[in-house]
Design an enzyme around this catalytic site. Structure first.
Site, PDB file in Angstrom:
ATOM      1  N   THR A 182      46.529  51.114  62.844  1.00 15.44           N
ATOM      2  CA  THR A 182      46.457  52.253  63.765  1.00 15.44           C
ATOM      3  C   THR A 182      45.368  51.990  64.794  1.00 15.44           C
ATOM      4  OG1 THR A 182      45.860  54.588  63.983  1.00 15.44           O
ATOM      5  CG2 THR A 182      44.980  53.445  62.062  1.00 15.44           C
ATOM      6  N   GLY A 183      45.657  52.341  66.043  1.00 13.88           N
ATOM      7  CA  GLY A 183      44.667  52.133  67.089  1.00 13.88           C
ATOM      8  C   GLY A 183      45.343  51.827  68.404  1.00 13.88           C
ATOM      9  N   VAL A 200      56.342  51.006  74.110  1.00 13.12           N
ATOM     10  CA  VAL A 200      56.417  50.788  72.666  1.00 13.12           C
ATOM     11  C   VAL A 200      55.079  50.218  72.214  1.00 13.12           C
ATOM     12  CG1 VAL A 200      57.557  49.493  70.821  1.00 13.12           C
ATOM     13  CG2 VAL A 200      58.911  50.400  72.719  1.00 13.12           C
ATOM     14  N   THR A 228      48.565  57.787  64.160  1.00 12.56           N
ATOM     15  CA  THR A 228      49.699  57.076  63.552  1.00 12.56           C
ATOM     16  C   THR A 228      49.635  57.374  62.067  1.00 12.56           C
ATOM     17  OG1 THR A 228      49.968  55.251  65.142  1.00 12.56           O
ATOM     18  CG2 THR A 228      50.407  54.703  62.892  1.00 12.56           C
TER      19      THR A 228
HETATM   20  N1  ASP Z   1      48.962  52.213  67.307  1.00 12.79           N
HETATM   21  C1  ASP Z   1      49.641  53.362  67.835  1.00 12.79           C
HETATM   22  C2  ASP Z   1      50.334  52.979  69.120  1.00 12.79           C
HETATM   23  O1  ASP Z   1      49.755  52.246  69.892  1.00 12.79           O
HETATM   24  C3  ASP Z   1      48.738  54.524  68.093  1.00 12.79           C
HETATM   25  C4  ASP Z   1      47.686  54.778  67.066  1.00 12.79           C
HETATM   26  O2  ASP Z   1      47.735  54.247  65.969  1.00 12.79           O
HETATM   27  O3  ASP Z   1      46.767  55.546  67.311  1.00 12.79           O
HETATM   28  O4  ASP Z   1      51.413  53.440  69.364  1.00 12.79           O
END
Ligand code: ASP
Length: 309
Positions: free
Chosen positions: A227-228, A205, A176
């Site tokens: 992010t995660g 989503v 992200t």
């Molecule tokens: N948080 C983002 C999602 O779940 C993905 C990420 O940040 O790695 O869409």
């Protein structure tokens, strides 16, 4: 209160495992993060707003194919791109978000158009794309978002799913981009943009466009971009939890963010991290995984970028 500006950015917690990182790739990530910081700094150093700075920084991150947003977004299991983005202005908690879209070169521009041109907060589908056309936002054909690396990740993920050997490699699964800023006038803003999780179901989503989960800003407390594993960040209402700890329990930004990332999220399958800034310009960037592409820039100081601990 200080009148110095500050900016923090991230390119996601989906970092390459250190064993797979070559010196050339590592240098490319640091250089990309430095370019993004320079884009945000250009706004803030000219007395621009935090809102314009996070827009500029996330635009630059979306344009970098190394990161999972805009050009370089991951694929759904149907081999399509569905992007989520949000922007929040800490002045009055104005917010705009889009989910599951494919078309705008920079999804963050459409999120901002939702905030500035409509009475709504979140838009999806054909209506969101109609707004993009009305607002004169640059649109791209699906091929623009293709990168060979993300395509390979999808094929590998689908193969491993079929074989029942799917592992937890964060670089293949997700990523992200995001930015938080404090401008010289003391305003905060946050923006986040993502392609989501590799091989996600069409229509899924994540937390990024959900105000209070993956993106949040309020001049009274903090601005956050996360992010995660999005589902965990939504369940823990991660960004809002940090705001609430500061507002209601009097915790510092650093203590509140540490607790949410290292205790709440870590205990509930919430691998990842976040960047956060408060009204004094304090920046904290906790993560509970191997690393997070990230960088900071303070008024009058050299930019700093990092990947691992
Ligand atoms: N948080 C983002 C999602 O779940 C993905 C990420 O940040 O790695 O869409």
């Amino acid at each position: 209160m200080t009148n110095e500006f500050a900016l923090a950015i991230h390119g996601g917690a989906g970092v390459l495992p250190p064993a797979d990182m070559t010196p050339a790739r590592e240098a490319a990530y640091h250089a990309a993060l430095a370019r993004v910081l320079a884009a945000g700094e250009a706004v803030l150093a000219a007395d621009g707003t935090a809102l314009d700075a996070v827009t500029a920084a996330v635009t630059a991150l979306e344009d970098e194919p190394l990161f999972n947003a805009g050009h370089g977004a991951v694929f759904t299991r149907d081999s399509t791109h569905e992007m989520d983005a949000a922007i929040v202005d800490g002045q009055g908690r104005r917010a705009g978000a889009v989910a599951g879209i494919c078309g705008p070169r920079n999804p963050v521009h459409l999120a901002r158009a939702v905030m500035e041109r409509t009475d709504h907060v979140m838009m999806i589908g054909d209506g969101a794309l109609a707004l993009a056309r009305d607002a004169g936002i640059a649109l791209e054909e699906p091929g623009y978002f293709f990168t060979q690396e993300r395509w390979n990740s999808l094929q590998q993920t689908l193969r491993m799913q079929a074989e029942g050997t799917l592992d937890d490699d964060p670089a293949r699964r997700h990523g992200t981009v995001g930015a938080v800023a404090r401008d010289r006038a003391g305003n905060l803003a946050a923006a986040t943009s993502t392609g989501g999780m590799t091989a996600k179901r069409a229509g899924r989503v994540g937390d990024s466009p959900i105000v209070g989960a993956g993106t949040f800003a309020d001049n009274a407390t903090c601005a956050i971009s996360a992010t995660g594993d999005g589902e965990a960040f939504i369940r823990r209402v991660a960004a809002h939890e940090i705001d609430a700890r500061m507002r209601l329990a009097g915790q510092s930004l650093t203590d509140a963010a540490e607790h949410v990332v290292q205790v709440d999220l870590a205990a509930h399958e919430g691998s990842g991290g976040l960047i956060a800034i408060d009204r004094d310009g304090t920046i904290t960037m906790p993560f509970n995984c191997a690393g997070m592409y990230r960088g900071t820039l303070r008024d009058g100081q050299a930019a700093q970028t990092a990947i691992y601990t």
